[in-house]
Design an enzyme around this catalytic site. Sequence first.
Site, mmCIF file in Angstrom:
data_model
loop_
_atom_site.group_PDB
_atom_site.id
_atom_site.type_symbol
_atom_site.label_atom_id
_atom_site.label_comp_id
_atom_site.label_asym_id
_atom_site.label_seq_id
_atom_site.Cartn_x
_atom_site.Cartn_y
_atom_site.Cartn_z
ATOM 1 N N ASP A 7 2.617 -15.608 -82.786
ATOM 2 C CA ASP A 7 2.009 -14.673 -83.551
ATOM 3 C C ASP A 7 1.452 -14.244 -82.856
ATOM 4 O O ASP A 7 1.073 -14.420 -81.658
ATOM 5 C CB ASP A 7 2.467 -14.709 -84.754
ATOM 6 C CG ASP A 7 2.452 -13.777 -85.852
ATOM 7 O OD1 ASP A 7 3.775 -13.199 -85.885
ATOM 8 O OD2 ASP A 7 0.681 -13.279 -86.462
ATOM 9 N N LYS B 262 10.850 -21.351 -90.544
ATOM 10 C CA LYS B 262 11.406 -20.470 -88.650
ATOM 11 C C LYS B 262 10.065 -19.324 -89.117
ATOM 12 O O LYS B 262 10.099 -18.370 -90.543
ATOM 13 C CB LYS B 262 12.841 -20.889 -88.708
ATOM 14 C CG LYS B 262 12.369 -20.192 -87.150
ATOM 15 C CD LYS B 262 12.435 -21.106 -85.974
ATOM 16 C CE LYS B 262 11.736 -21.090 -85.032
ATOM 17 N NZ LYS B 262 10.443 -20.840 -84.498
ATOM 18 N N LYS C 248 5.639 -18.599 -92.242
ATOM 19 C CA LYS C 248 4.353 -18.568 -91.376
ATOM 20 C C LYS C 248 3.650 -19.114 -91.583
ATOM 21 O O LYS C 248 3.290 -20.149 -92.477
ATOM 22 C CB LYS C 248 4.880 -17.160 -92.068
ATOM 23 C CG LYS C 248 3.992 -16.508 -90.685
ATOM 24 C CD LYS C 248 4.813 -15.809 -89.711
ATOM 25 C CE LYS C 248 4.222 -14.587 -89.380
ATOM 26 N NZ LYS C 248 5.394 -14.343 -88.307
ATOM 27 N N LYS D 60 14.326 -11.540 -92.971
ATOM 28 C CA LYS D 60 14.069 -10.911 -91.403
ATOM 29 C C LYS D 60 15.212 -12.442 -90.961
ATOM 30 O O LYS D 60 16.824 -11.859 -89.748
ATOM 31 C CB LYS D 60 12.991 -11.274 -90.395
ATOM 32 C CG LYS D 60 13.295 -10.674 -88.912
ATOM 33 C CD LYS D 60 11.895 -11.595 -88.815
ATOM 34 C CE LYS D 60 10.766 -10.316 -88.719
ATOM 35 N NZ LYS D 60 9.437 -10.090 -88.452
HETATM 36 P P1 NDP Z 1 -0.461 -10.692 -79.868
HETATM 37 O O1 NDP Z 1 -1.123 -11.411 -80.177
HETATM 38 O O2 NDP Z 1 0.619 -10.724 -78.118
HETATM 39 O O3 NDP Z 1 -0.610 -9.126 -79.593
HETATM 40 C C1 NDP Z 1 -1.542 -8.584 -80.847
HETATM 41 C C2 NDP Z 1 -1.629 -7.046 -80.641
HETATM 42 O O4 NDP Z 1 -2.371 -6.200 -81.378
HETATM 43 C C3 NDP Z 1 -2.876 -6.957 -79.675
HETATM 44 O O5 NDP Z 1 -2.729 -6.047 -78.807
HETATM 45 C C4 NDP Z 1 -3.658 -6.600 -80.383
HETATM 46 O O6 NDP Z 1 -5.160 -6.273 -79.701
HETATM 47 C C5 NDP Z 1 -3.826 -5.986 -81.301
HETATM 48 N N1 NDP Z 1 -3.723 -5.948 -82.928
HETATM 49 C C6 NDP Z 1 -3.621 -7.464 -83.253
HETATM 50 N N2 NDP Z 1 -4.646 -7.363 -84.779
HETATM 51 C C7 NDP Z 1 -5.366 -5.361 -84.361
HETATM 52 C C8 NDP Z 1 -5.639 -5.158 -85.868
HETATM 53 N N3 NDP Z 1 -6.103 -5.845 -86.885
HETATM 54 N N4 NDP Z 1 -5.687 -3.926 -85.205
HETATM 55 C C9 NDP Z 1 -5.790 -3.591 -83.849
HETATM 56 N N5 NDP Z 1 -4.697 -3.962 -83.233
HETATM 57 C C10 NDP Z 1 -4.719 -5.092 -83.345
HETATM 58 O O7 NDP Z 1 0.904 -10.623 -81.278
HETATM 59 P P2 NDP Z 1 2.184 -9.744 -80.703
HETATM 60 O O8 NDP Z 1 2.584 -9.180 -80.052
HETATM 61 O O9 NDP Z 1 2.531 -11.419 -80.359
HETATM 62 O O10 NDP Z 1 2.044 -9.487 -82.302
HETATM 63 C C11 NDP Z 1 2.411 -8.094 -82.418
HETATM 64 C C12 NDP Z 1 2.942 -8.508 -83.859
HETATM 65 O O11 NDP Z 1 4.779 -7.904 -84.191
HETATM 66 C C13 NDP Z 1 2.431 -8.855 -84.921
HETATM 67 O O12 NDP Z 1 2.094 -7.420 -86.152
HETATM 68 C C14 NDP Z 1 3.464 -9.922 -85.487
HETATM 69 O O13 NDP Z 1 3.569 -10.880 -86.368
HETATM 70 C C15 NDP Z 1 4.436 -8.968 -84.808
HETATM 71 N N6 NDP Z 1 5.993 -10.019 -84.279
HETATM 72 C C16 NDP Z 1 5.777 -10.916 -83.367
HETATM 73 C C17 NDP Z 1 6.915 -11.709 -82.446
HETATM 74 C C18 NDP Z 1 6.569 -11.986 -81.227
HETATM 75 O O14 NDP Z 1 8.162 -12.649 -81.153
HETATM 76 N N7 NDP Z 1 5.568 -12.386 -80.842
HETATM 77 C C19 NDP Z 1 7.551 -11.141 -83.522
HETATM 78 C C20 NDP Z 1 8.365 -10.381 -84.417
HETATM 79 C C21 NDP Z 1 6.923 -9.739 -84.871
HETATM 80 P P3 NDP Z 1 -7.234 -7.668 -79.407
HETATM 81 O O15 NDP Z 1 -5.832 -7.527 -78.306
HETATM 82 O O16 NDP Z 1 -7.711 -6.432 -79.288
HETATM 83 O O17 NDP Z 1 -6.647 -8.040 -80.904
#
Ligand code: NDP
Length: 449
Positions: A166, A90, A126, A114
């Site tokens: 993600d 998962k 993943k 986790k």
């Molecule tokens: P989203 O795609 O919804 O949002 C990602 C955000 O982070 C955007 O604002 C993006 O900006 C920014 N971002 C992504 N890559 C970079 C980078 N290389 N440098 C700077 N900013 C960056 O993703 P999520 O919110 O779902 O995920 C965010 C984090 O949380 C990840 O690490 C993910 O693995 C983790 N996570 C997510 C979960 C979920 O349920 N969604 C669960 C647990 C962990 P831009 O649009 O400009 O790219």
Amino acid sequence: MNEYLKKVLEETESKNCSEKEYIQAVKEVLTTLEPVIEAHDDYEKIALLERMVEPERIITFRVPWVDDNGQVQVNRGFRVQFSSLIGPYKGGLRFHPSVNQSIMKFLAFEQIFKNALTGLPIGGGKGGSDFDPKGKSDNEIMRFCQSFMTELYRHIGQDVDVPAGDIGVGAREIGYLFGQYKRIRNAYEGGVLTGKDISYGGSLARKEATGYGLIFFMREMLKAHKNCICGKIVTISGSGNVAIYACEKAQEYGAKVVAMSDSNGCIYDKNGIDLDLIKQIKEVERGRIKEYLRVHKDAEYIENNGEDSPIWTIKTDIALPCATQNEVSLISAKKLVENGVLAIGEGANMPCTAEATEYFLATNVLVAPAKAANAGGVATSAIEMSQNSMRFYYTFEEVEEKLDRIMVNIFNSCKNAAEKYGCSGNYVAGANIAAFQKLAKAMRSQGIV
Ligand code: NDP
């Protein structure tokens, strides 16, 4: 360091020498396990650690698709099925140009721990692709998702491997992926993907779960140190799924969120972030965060230039990195500490470099580690799976209440493990130890597999 731990770490480094994120994640876990390994001298004989750091299976595949100009494009797809010890694999799918095998393996490895912490029956995996969804039309996204699933479908299933979203994969992408899976399989297996829209089997509160869960964990951590979220200044990197809902819950608890960001830069609004506007820009228009200034002309926009995000130079009580891995460097950590930060809540996976985490712990900054603090998303995905099996829906309030209870339990497991093994208040070590103990027990019970 314990000899056995040292040996496994050296082997992992030499076998995976080009995979720096993966090595970083393994090192971070193994270095905190010393007291547990010392107490179990039988682990080496059954190669328990060696098996824990070797994925059960890695799948890579070609994803060809046609863009709107009729040009054929080719991306690389991945699925790392790391551990099925305590349930079907998962973990989410990430679509981002930076995706490679090292990033997939580190995320899958973290996911095992986790998922163990949630107390729910889910293994770790993943996947994703180096496909960049930015600037693509809806039709291009759909064609890509259909091609991706045309290969992935043979490796997943509701009792085998259950992907979710993600970075770059939200409800729109999950919808296209699910549609193609259903078409190929000719069966309605609702539990094969989570993060689905409510109209066809998604769970209420799944979208909010990771961000809300992060704030529930932060609430518990601050409470244990006789403090609270109310009245605190908060900065949140990212403006995606995790960041938006962490902001929503933090504001509900009376915090003042003053900054958010995207990969181009950050906005600083001393009056407090207007979250409805952020949702409009990011969830509806899929625009850039600097557009915030078209409404709030007195807010500031600071463009990224260089490695360290400007958001960490803003004075704050609580910093929530919710964008991506290694976004908080040692330089940023020092700046945050100099500005009096009290607590870090990792919404993203491994957002702090090893040096940054070490610095926070050494300067008595509380750290809510990603494996525990962002586990609310996957926990609610497991609640979505159980609703699909029961062909039944919980209300928003019911899911949120279950999520809250799970986050309280996760915090208590981290706290108790840290206290038991002599590192009270170090929730990074506490999370690793608590998860490891559960996994080690399952591994021993299942024989040499
Ligand atoms: P989203 O795609 O919804 O949002 C990602 C955000 O982070 C955007 O604002 C993006 O900006 C920014 N971002 C992504 N890559 C970079 C980078 N290389 N440098 C700077 N900013 C960056 O993703 P999520 O919110 O779902 O995920 C965010 C984090 O949380 C990840 O690490 C993910 O693995 C983790 N996570 C997510 C979960 C979920 O349920 N969604 C669960 C647990 C962990 P831009 O649009 O400009 O790219």
